[in-house]
Scaffold this active site. Structure first.
Site, PDB file in Angstrom:
ATOM      1  N   HIS A 241       0.799  -1.227   0.000  1.00  0.00           N
ATOM      2  CA  HIS A 241       0.000   0.000   0.000  1.00  0.00           C
ATOM      3  C   HIS A 241       0.839   1.288   0.000  1.00  0.00           C
ATOM      4  CE1 HIS A 241      -3.526  -2.479   1.080  1.00  0.00           C
ATOM      5  NE2 HIS A 241      -2.829  -2.983   2.071  1.00  0.00           N
TER       6      HIS A 241
HETATM    7  O1  RIB Z   1      -5.368  -0.204   4.623  1.00  0.00           O
HETATM    8  C1  RIB Z   1      -3.982  -0.135   4.384  1.00  0.00           C
HETATM    9  C2  RIB Z   1      -3.339   0.888   5.268  1.00  0.00           C
HETATM   10  O2  RIB Z   1      -3.536   0.535   6.628  1.00  0.00           O
HETATM   11  C3  RIB Z   1      -1.805   0.967   5.087  1.00  0.00           C
HETATM   12  O3  RIB Z   1      -1.374   2.273   5.350  1.00  0.00           O
HETATM   13  C4  RIB Z   1      -1.291   0.046   6.156  1.00  0.00           C
HETATM   14  O4  RIB Z   1       0.015   0.406   6.625  1.00  0.00           O
HETATM   15  C5  RIB Z   1      -2.286   0.303   7.264  1.00  0.00           C
HETATM   16  O5  RIB Z   1      -1.879   1.487   7.955  1.00  0.00           O
END
Ligand code: RIB
Ligand code: CA
Length: 311
Positions: A241
């Site tokens: 992500h």
């Molecule tokens: O949903 C994904 C996000 O949530 C990313 O930033 C991961 O690190 C968590 O913080």
């Protein structure tokens, strides 16, 4: 002239990779790292951010601890994904570098007041508590922010922590509502994008064989945190992500999206934390974000691997 950024983060293995990518990229001038409670509690996120800086041999980076809980709610964490420490997957020593004594929210306010108007980009990759608290406490900083490039939200991809909501928004929906209503230009990198950036085996092995300590560390973290999403989605890898935000700063042509209106659900019994995206413009709500929906995943991993090799 390097672009001045502040990364606001809740490390988290994917946050760690985002920080490493930023540290490896001379196009970016990382003014500081502000930590927030999210994936794991604040003592761990502010520990983990320093561990990552020391892994990159950058102990001079300023790391600040911020809010230890959402603005109005109890903290929800994600140890089920990131492990008890938040950086499970490899063992690294406790950090020697100190935390800054200034609170992260004060650092955000002071920095935005000091730096020229429109010269600092905020890159939140965790819950938006620090950013929203700074905006609420010092509204004068809002027009001084160049842009907010955030990982958060989802629309066509739906939620990951509830059926409707993505984790970063769900943890602090009131904070997200403040940020999306502030009028600052926003580049939104939702699950719709990050679920296309999967840590397939060839991509992880490309990390593992990099020279130095960073590549093998990233591969070790990935081996750990990808298990949860691979089981859940039945995919070849897990979404990486947070580094997508830094990749957008480095090469926006890797992405595609459109200007839309995004509202945050702060009251829904089933939809709390949902990012309600008017993607087809069925309302007269003014666009307030660039919602990215596509990524060149091969190009993203090529950029990430090439940069990590420099550390
Ligand atoms: O949903 C994904 C996000 O949530 C990313 O930033 C991961 O690190 C968590 O913080
Ligand atoms: Ca994160």
């Amino acid at each position: 002239m390097a672009r001045k950024i502040i990364i606001d983060t809740d490390p988290g293995q994917d946050d760690a990779v985002a920080i490493l990518l930023a540290l490896a990229s001379p196009e970016l001038d990382l003014l500081g790292i502000t930590c927030v409670a999210g994936n794991v509690p604040l003592p761990l996120t502010s520990r983990n951010a320093r561990i990552v800086c020391e892994l990159a041999e950058r102990p001079e980076v300023k790391v600040f601890a911020g809010c230890d809980r959402p603005m109005k709610r109890q903290l929800v964490t994600a140890e089920h994904v990131h492990g008890k420490t938040g950086l499970d997957g490899i063992d690294l020593p406790d950090p020697a570098m100190p935390l800054q004594t200034t609170h992260a929210v004060d650092f955000l306010i002071e920095t935005l007041r000091r730096e020229p108007v429109g010269s600092v980009t905020l890159v939140p990759i965790g819950p938006l508590t620090n950013i929203a608290t700074a905006m609420a406490r010092a509204p004068d900083i809002v027009p001084r922010i160049e842009r907010i490039v955030l990982m958060g939200g989802a629309y066509f991809e739906v939620g990951n922590i509830t059926p409707a909501a993505e984790f970063n928004i769900f943890v602090d929906p009131e904070a997200a509502a403040i940020v999306f209503a502030a009028g600052v230009p926003i580049t939104m990198i939702p699950l719709d994008v990050t679920h296309q950036a999967l840590t397939t085996r060839p991509r992880v092995e490309a990390f593992r064989v990099l020279p130095g300590r960073v590549g093998p560390a990233v591969a070790g973290w990935t081996d750990f945190f990808e298990r949860f999403d691979k089981d859940k989605y039945g995919t070849e890898g897990a979404p990486l992500h947070d580094p997508c935000t830094i990749a957008w700063l480095l090469n926006p042509d890797l992405f595609n999206g459109r200007e839309v209106n995004v509202e945050i659900e702060t009251e829904g019994r089933l939809t709390l934390g949902m990012t309600v995206v008017d993607y087809w413009r069925v309302t007269d709500r003014a666009p307030n974000a660039t919602f990215l929906r596509e990524i060149d995943a091969d190009g993203f991993f090529a950029l990430l691997t090439e940069r990590l090799a420099r550390l």
